[in-house]
Design a protein around this motif. Structure first.
Motif, PDB file in Angstrom:
ATOM      1  N   MET A  42       0.833  -1.207   0.000  1.00  0.00           N
ATOM      2  CA  MET A  42       0.000   0.000   0.000  1.00  0.00           C
ATOM      3  C   MET A  42       0.868   1.258   0.000  1.00  0.00           C
ATOM      4  O   MET A  42       0.458   2.302  -0.504  1.00  0.00           O
ATOM      5  CB  MET A  42      -0.926   0.020   1.231  1.00  0.00           C
ATOM      6  N   LYS A  75       1.382   2.576  -3.404  1.00  0.00           N
ATOM      7  CA  LYS A  75       0.190   3.255  -3.942  1.00  0.00           C
ATOM      8  C   LYS A  75       0.052   4.637  -3.327  1.00  0.00           C
ATOM      9  O   LYS A  75      -0.314   5.606  -3.993  1.00  0.00           O
ATOM     10  CB  LYS A  75      -1.054   2.411  -3.677  1.00  0.00           C
ATOM     11  N   GLN A  76       0.381   4.723  -2.013  1.00  0.00           N
ATOM     12  CA  GLN A  76       0.302   6.035  -1.356  1.00  0.00           C
ATOM     13  C   GLN A  76       1.349   6.989  -1.933  1.00  0.00           C
ATOM     14  O   GLN A  76       1.073   8.166  -2.148  1.00  0.00           O
ATOM     15  CB  GLN A  76       0.498   5.884   0.157  1.00  0.00           C
TER      16      GLN A  76
END
Ligand SMILES: NC(=O)c1ccc[n+]([C@@H]2O[C@H](COP(=O)([O-])OP(=O)(O)OC[C@H]3O[C@@H](n4cnc5c(N)ncnc54)[C@H](OP(=O)(O)O)[C@@H]3O)[C@@H](O)[C@H]2O)c1
Length: 243
Positions: free
Chosen positions: A95, A98-99
């Motif tokens: 994640m 993606k951040q």
């Protein structure tokens, strides 16, 4: 439309890839001054041209962004080129990647526009050129977070285009296909675009006043497929993903 000759241009991510090529293309267009921004100015190539002014800038650092806008207060053309790509599908991959894509490609880029619009307003006619991606139209599953961040940037670009329409600032979106830079290192994709030709094509189309720029042949092919029927480009990406 104003030509780029004698214009002051600010380019982020200018040390390599498309950004480096954009600096060279801007010089070839006869720009008066080119602010070449890089996270580490020691990484900037020697452009052997005293029109190039190096600027240290990580676009996620709001203090540095504000400082850059102060130093480069004569900017007429802001090119938001800096970007990152973290591989991973929607369901797999970390994640954090993606951040980070969202942080750099979307939030930091809109912050660049917020910091520079007050100075661009003083230097009209002015321009903002945002480098998004063809993935803004249709996502590739294995770079889904990147595609989402570029779709967000493309949306913001269209919104700010309308917001600034009466202020003398033209806003361009650039949505390339795959270009042969570090971002695609290790990719087996064939017929990737050349960064120098891509940069020249971007600036040619900016000078012509084209708002939505697809600067390379692969991008143009994908865009034409999408324009005829969006599901057709999704089908191409389905085949690339599933083999
Ligand atoms: N290559 C492609 O196929 C392709 C296709 C469509 C769109 N694009 C877009 O085109 C732009 C340029 O990509 P590229 O292919 O030239 O990639 P690249 O070779 O990986 O270069 C990326 C550039 O962005 C800089 N950068 C990354 N994070 C930054 C930050 N937080 N602050 C300031 N600079 C930062 C990098 O600086 P460092 O050297 O310090 O890391 C580098 O100069 C990107 O926005 C990319 O998404 C590329």
């Amino acid at each position: 439309m104003e030509k780029l000759q004698n214009t002051t241009i600010f380019i982020t991510g200018a040390n390599r890839g498309i950004g480096k090529s954009l600096v060279k293309a801007a010089l070839a267009k006869g720009a008066g001054k080119v602010y070449a921004a890089s996270r580490d100015i020691n990484n900037l190539p020697d452009f052997k041209d005293n029109r190039v002014i190096p600027i240290e800038l990580d676009i996620t650092n709001t203090d540095l962004v504000a400082h850059a806008a102060e130093i480069a207060s004569d900017t007429k053309v802001l090119i938001n080129n800096a970007g990152v790509l973290s591989p991973g599908t929607i369901l797999e991959g970390d994640m954090e990647g993606k951040q980070k894509d969202m942080e750099v490609n979307y939030f930091a880029t809109i912050n660049m526009m917020r910091a520079f619009v007050p100075i661009l307003e003083k230097n009209i006619p002015a321009r903002i050129v945002n480098v998004a991606s063809i993935a803004a139209y249709s996502p590739l599953p294995f770079i889904a977070g990147y595609a989402a961040s570029k779709a967000a940037l493309f949306s913001a670009t269209q919104a700010v285009r309308i917001e600034l329409a009466k202020k003398g600032i033209t806003v361009h979106a650039v949505n390339p296909g795959a270009i042969d830079t570090d971002m695609n290192k290790g990719s087996e994709m064939e017929a990737m675009g050349n960064p120098d030709l891509t940069a020249k094509s971007i600036l040619d189309e900016v000078e012509k006043g084209i708002l939505d720029i697809i600067p390379d042949d692969m991008g143009k092919g994908m865009y034409d497929t999408w324009r005829k029927e969006p599901s057709k480009l999704a089908a191409v990406f389905h085949d690339m993903y599933h083999g």
